[in-house]
Design a protein around this motif. Structure first.
Motif, short mmCIF file in Angstrom:
data_model
loop_
_atom_site.label_atom_id
_atom_site.label_comp_id
_atom_site.label_asym_id
_atom_site.label_seq_id
_atom_site.Cartn_x
_atom_site.Cartn_y
_atom_site.Cartn_z
N ALA A 143 0.85 -1.20 0.00
CA ALA A 143 0.00 0.00 0.00
C ALA A 143 0.88 1.25 0.00
O ALA A 143 0.64 2.20 -0.74
CB ALA A 143 -0.92 -0.01 1.22
N ILE A 144 1.94 1.21 0.81
CA ILE A 144 2.83 2.38 0.91
C ILE A 144 3.60 2.60 -0.39
O ILE A 144 3.77 3.74 -0.84
CB ILE A 144 3.82 2.20 2.10
N SER A 145 4.03 1.52 -1.02
CA SER A 145 4.89 1.64 -2.21
C SER A 145 4.11 1.74 -3.51
O SER A 145 4.72 1.84 -4.58
CB SER A 145 5.84 0.44 -2.27
N GLY A 146 2.79 1.69 -3.44
CA GLY A 146 1.98 1.80 -4.65
C GLY A 146 1.85 0.49 -5.41
O GLY A 146 1.27 0.45 -6.50
N MET A 147 2.39 -0.59 -4.85
CA MET A 147 2.39 -1.87 -5.57
C MET A 147 1.07 -2.62 -5.50
O MET A 147 0.88 -3.62 -6.18
CB MET A 147 3.52 -2.78 -5.04
N LEU A 148 0.15 -2.14 -4.65
CA LEU A 148 -1.16 -2.81 -4.54
C LEU A 148 -1.88 -2.89 -5.88
O LEU A 148 -2.54 -3.87 -6.19
CB LEU A 148 -2.06 -2.02 -3.59
N LYS A 149 -1.72 -1.81 -6.65
CA LYS A 149 -2.46 -1.73 -7.91
C LYS A 149 -2.09 -2.86 -8.87
O LYS A 149 -2.89 -3.23 -9.72
CB LYS A 149 -2.23 -0.37 -8.57
N LYS A 185 2.15 15.02 1.61
CA LYS A 185 1.53 14.73 0.31
C LYS A 185 0.82 13.38 0.38
O LYS A 185 1.41 12.39 0.84
CB LYS A 185 2.64 14.69 -0.74
N ARG A 186 -0.41 13.36 -0.07
CA ARG A 186 -1.16 12.11 -0.06
C ARG A 186 -0.68 11.21 -1.21
O ARG A 186 -0.72 11.62 -2.37
CB ARG A 186 -2.65 12.41 -0.19
N ILE A 187 -0.22 10.00 -0.87
CA ILE A 187 0.39 9.15 -1.92
C ILE A 187 -0.37 7.85 -2.16
O ILE A 187 0.02 7.07 -3.02
CB ILE A 187 1.87 8.82 -1.59
N ASP A 188 -1.47 7.61 -1.43
CA ASP A 188 -2.12 6.29 -1.56
C ASP A 188 -2.85 6.11 -2.88
O ASP A 188 -3.24 4.99 -3.22
CB ASP A 188 -3.05 6.02 -0.37
N ARG A 189 -3.04 7.17 -3.64
CA ARG A 189 -3.71 7.01 -4.93
C ARG A 189 -2.70 6.88 -6.07
O ARG A 189 -3.08 6.73 -7.22
CB ARG A 189 -4.64 8.19 -5.20
N TYR A 190 -1.41 6.96 -5.73
CA TYR A 190 -0.37 6.84 -6.76
C TYR A 190 -0.10 5.38 -7.10
O TYR A 190 -0.02 4.54 -6.22
CB TYR A 190 0.95 7.45 -6.27
N GLY A 191 0.06 5.09 -8.38
CA GLY A 191 0.53 3.77 -8.78
C GLY A 191 2.04 3.75 -8.65
O GLY A 191 2.65 4.78 -8.37
#
Ligand SMILES: Nc1ncnc2c1ncn2[C@@H]1O[C@H](COP(=O)(O)OP(=O)(O)OP(=O)(O)O)[C@@H](O)[C@H]1O
Ligand SMILES: [Mg+2]
Length: 114
Positions: free
Chosen positions: A47-53, A69-75
């Motif tokens: 989730a933190i590293s964007g790898m969930l997607k 900066k909100r980063i949870d929507r970043y791939g």
């Protein structure tokens, strides 16, 4: 400062794996995640590293914040690009270190893309 604020993570829109997970990592600090098999340690890091997607996972509640900066929507690609720019700024006065970091980020990006 990294802040994970009460996140919920769901895989494939139906499998809820995390609920209400919060943690903070201060500047220069190291935080360890401990837990039983299947507790959700890897999912938290994804989730933190964007790898969930990459696994049809999604942060459905809460948020992840890095230095305001909100980063949870970043791939992963966008996160990588954003982090590279930030590191470039941090290393602006150390060109050798900046070059080394850029090489590392390019290689990592290539690994994700290929
Ligand atoms: N891609 C996925 N799709 C659906 N469920 C998943 C996926 N990845 C993990 N899970 C499930 O989410 C839960 C948490 O898994 P996770 O891998 O995050 O735990 P972990 O704490 O890292 O476990 P371990 O100690 O075995 O590495 C488990 O029930 C796992 O089966
Ligand atoms: Mg794991």
């Amino acid at each position: 400062m990294l802040k994970v604020n009460s996140i919920e993570v769901v895989y494939m829109r139906v499998i809820q794996v995390l609920r209400g997970v919060s943690l903070e990592v201060g500047e220069g600090k190291i935080v360890t995640l401990l837990g039983a098999n299947g507790a959700g340690k890897t999912t938290t890091l994804k989730a933190i590293s964007g790898m969930l997607k990459t696994e049809e996972g999604e942060v459905t509640q809460g948020n992840i914040d890095f230095n305001g900066k909100r980063i949870d929507r970043y791939g992963p690609r966008r996160l990588l690009l954003w982090a590279s720019v930030r590191l470039w700024k941090v290393d602006a006065f150390s060109s050798i270190s900046a070059l080394r970091r850029i090489c590392w980020w390019v290689l990592t990006a290539a690994k994700i893309v290929l």
